[in-house]
Scaffold this active site. Structure first.
Site, PDB file in Angstrom:
ATOM      1  N   GLU A   1      -6.992   9.114   2.574  1.00 44.24           N
ATOM      2  CA  GLU A   1      -5.837   8.708   1.774  1.00 44.24           C
ATOM      3  C   GLU A   1      -4.565   9.239   2.418  1.00 44.24           C
ATOM      4  O   GLU A   1      -4.476  10.419   2.742  1.00 44.24           O
ATOM      5  CB  GLU A   1      -5.916   9.247   0.337  1.00 44.24           C
ATOM      6  CG  GLU A   1      -7.072   8.713  -0.492  1.00 44.24           C
ATOM      7  CD  GLU A   1      -7.096   9.315  -1.893  1.00 44.24           C
ATOM      8  OE1 GLU A   1      -6.061   9.871  -2.325  1.00 44.24           O
ATOM      9  OE2 GLU A   1      -8.142   9.248  -2.555  1.00 44.24           O
TER      10      GLU A   1
ATOM     11  N   GLU B   1     -12.232  14.763  -3.893  1.00 38.00           N
ATOM     12  CA  GLU B   1     -11.530  16.040  -4.073  1.00 38.00           C
ATOM     13  C   GLU B   1     -12.247  16.916  -5.100  1.00 38.00           C
ATOM     14  O   GLU B   1     -11.619  17.529  -5.973  1.00 38.00           O
ATOM     15  CB  GLU B   1     -10.067  15.791  -4.466  1.00 38.00           C
ATOM     16  CG  GLU B   1      -9.290  15.011  -3.418  1.00 38.00           C
ATOM     17  CD  GLU B   1      -7.788  14.962  -3.683  1.00 38.00           C
ATOM     18  OE1 GLU B   1      -7.369  15.308  -4.805  1.00 38.00           O
ATOM     19  OE2 GLU B   1      -7.023  14.595  -2.760  1.00 38.00           O
TER      20      GLU B   1
END
Length: 501
Positions: free
Chosen positions: A266, A119
């Site tokens: 995820e 991220e």
């Protein structure tokens, strides 16, 4: 001599990768923010006992990789964010990283991808300009090692980089990030890689302030009038997960990047939280979400935009991480606690061959719910024939004759084969018409192997490959598994031979 042997070794590795293609799959993230973190050997043992065949590491810890060696588990290793700056600024540093964390461990460790950062665009925006160079440098090092065909390079993104995500057809990437996103997508397309995306319906639900129904976030069935409809495409959405993935597809299409696969790195649901501020972080909701997610992925449901196209997904996460900062729920996303005890038992009957989530090892192999009857019959014929299962209890008048149905008889035969093979990975597949469950299928006087202390009989001389003249539908899967094993043995022999060159 060494170089020619190495080339042969790489050819065999490529064959293994092709033969081991499992189609849709579920993986698990392995975080280590645990005060009493189990040893790598214990982690590997838990993964094997749960038949988890895909894992993602947040680094490339050599001890963990050593424990995963020769397990066949597919591993994603990661360049941590704190190493991104060095890797993104130096081709030599990236090459050293690959040599130390990838080349040194293959082929014993089945590394399938390198995740560069996590991220980065939202968690480390100042490093964003170095993200694409880092991807390219890591890939160049893999090319130099002749591993680029087997190991992909990508980087996981928060779904928050997609704006106006509903309706999905109107979604687009945050335009301030396009100077990074566009060259990144071009890199992924040119290298045959995929977009890594983190999808958390739990947070989408929380942040919607009641607009998103809980059932919609949990994959629970909705009546047609409750389904969300994209007015531009008339596609119906029954869950948040699909809507977010389709938003990514549409956002890429907006940039003329089509046919780019999405892998969700995820996703999950916490099983405990502060009862005042996080009332929906419960065991029941975590069980519901993850069980439904696994079923959704393994059944190759796909999304409304791309039905039938599976979206491989990694569950967050294997262990509860008690050292994670933040609100209470941050510590309770695990499927297990640090001792290996399940946080809850997933309800996976008919949902696939992964994550039995039963540390007692009492698992059974049964006919998959809704499986094609002809394929079940073909698999049953193979199990009772070339598979060498003793199916005498299925004869009329015997204890397991009733119910006299194909799926009833197939469940018995599949389970006998599965236990006869020692419950090894691949022994409960049968071309996709079989599934592992923790629910004992025994009934009346019909006891299935593994039930109530009944021991299985080892199938002496039985391999996972049917006879060459078998035409059953399950033959192809068993045949591929067997030959993958043979090639792995050859690879291992070649590796050993390198020591004597």
């Amino acid at each position: 001599m060494k170089s020619s042997t190495l080339r042969l070794l790489l050819i065999f590795l490529t064959l293994v990768a092709v033969l081991a293609d499992e189609g849709p799959y579920i993986g698990v993230n392995v975080g280590t923010a645990v005060s009493n973190m189990p040893s790598p050997t214990m982690v590997a043992a838990l993964l094997k006992s749960q038949q988890i065949r895909h894992v993602r590491l947040y680094d490339a810890d050599p001890a963990m990789l050593a424990a995963l060696a020769n397990t066949g588990i597919s591993v994603v290793v990661s360049v941590p964010n704190e190493q991104l700056l060095a890797v993104g600024q130096s081709n030599a540093t990236a090459a050293n990283w690959v040599a130390r964390n990838v080349v040194a461990h293959v082929p014993a460790v089945n590394i399938t991808a390198v995740s560069v950062g996590s991220e980065v665009l939202t968690a480390l925006p100042n490093a964003a300009p170095l993200l694409v160079p880092a991807l390219r440098y890591i890939h160049s090092a893999l090319v130099a090692a002749n591993l680029d065909g087997a190991i992909k390079v990508s980087t996981p993104h928060s779904s928050s980089i997609i704006l106006d995500s509903f309706p999905p057809s109107q979604a687009f990437f945050n335009r301030t990030l396009e100077p990074v996103i566009v060259p990144m997508l071009k890199f992924l397309r040119s290298t045959g890689s995929y977009l890594m995306l983190n999808v958390y319906p739990y947070y989408d639900y929380l942040q919607s302030n009641g607009i998103i129904p809980l059932d919609y976030a949990l994959f629970r069935p909705l009546p047609p009038n409750k389904e969300a409809v994209d007015a531009n495409t008339l596609l119906h959405y029954t869950n948040v997960f699909d809507a977010v993935v389709d938003a990514a597809y549409f956002a890429m299409a907006y940039l003329n990047m089509t046919n780019m696969p999405v892998v969700v790195m995820e996703s999950g649901w916490p099983h405990k939280g502060d009862p005042t501020t996080e009332p929906d972080a419960t065991v029941d909701n975590a069980d519901t979400f993850n069980s439904n997610l696994i079923r959704h992925v393994l059944n190759s449901t796909g999304t409304p935009k791309h039905p039938g196209i599976s979206v491989p997904t990694y569950i967050y996460e294997l262990y509860d991480e008690d050292l994670r900062p933040g609100v209470t729920s941050e510590k309770f996303w695990g499927l297990f606690d640090a001792t290996g005890v399940p946080a809850y038992n997933l309800h996976l009957a008919g949902s696939g061959v992964l994550l039995a989530n039963d540390t007692t090892n009492q698992t059974f192999c049964v006919a998959r719910e809704g499986a094609d009857t002809k394929l079940l019959q073909a698999a049953l014929d193979w199990a009772c024939g070339p598979g060498k299962v003793d199916c005498s209890d299925l004869v009329q008048g015997k204890s397991c004759y009733d119910p006299d149905t194909v799926d009833g008889h197939a469940s018995y035969a599949f389970n006998e084969y599965y236990h006869g093979m020692g419950m090894v990975a691949g022994s409960c597949y049968f071309s996709g018409v079989a599934a592992i469950t923790t629910t004992d299928p025994s009934h009346d006087s019909c006891l299935f192997s593994g039930s109530g202390g009944r021991n299985s009989t080892i199938l002496n001389g039985t391999s996972l490959a049917p006879s060459s003249n078998s035409t059953s539908a399950t033959s192809d899967a068993a045949y591929r598994f067997y030959h993958a094993k043979v090639i792995i043995h050859i690879v291992q022999a070649l590796v050993s031979s390198l020591l004597f060159l």
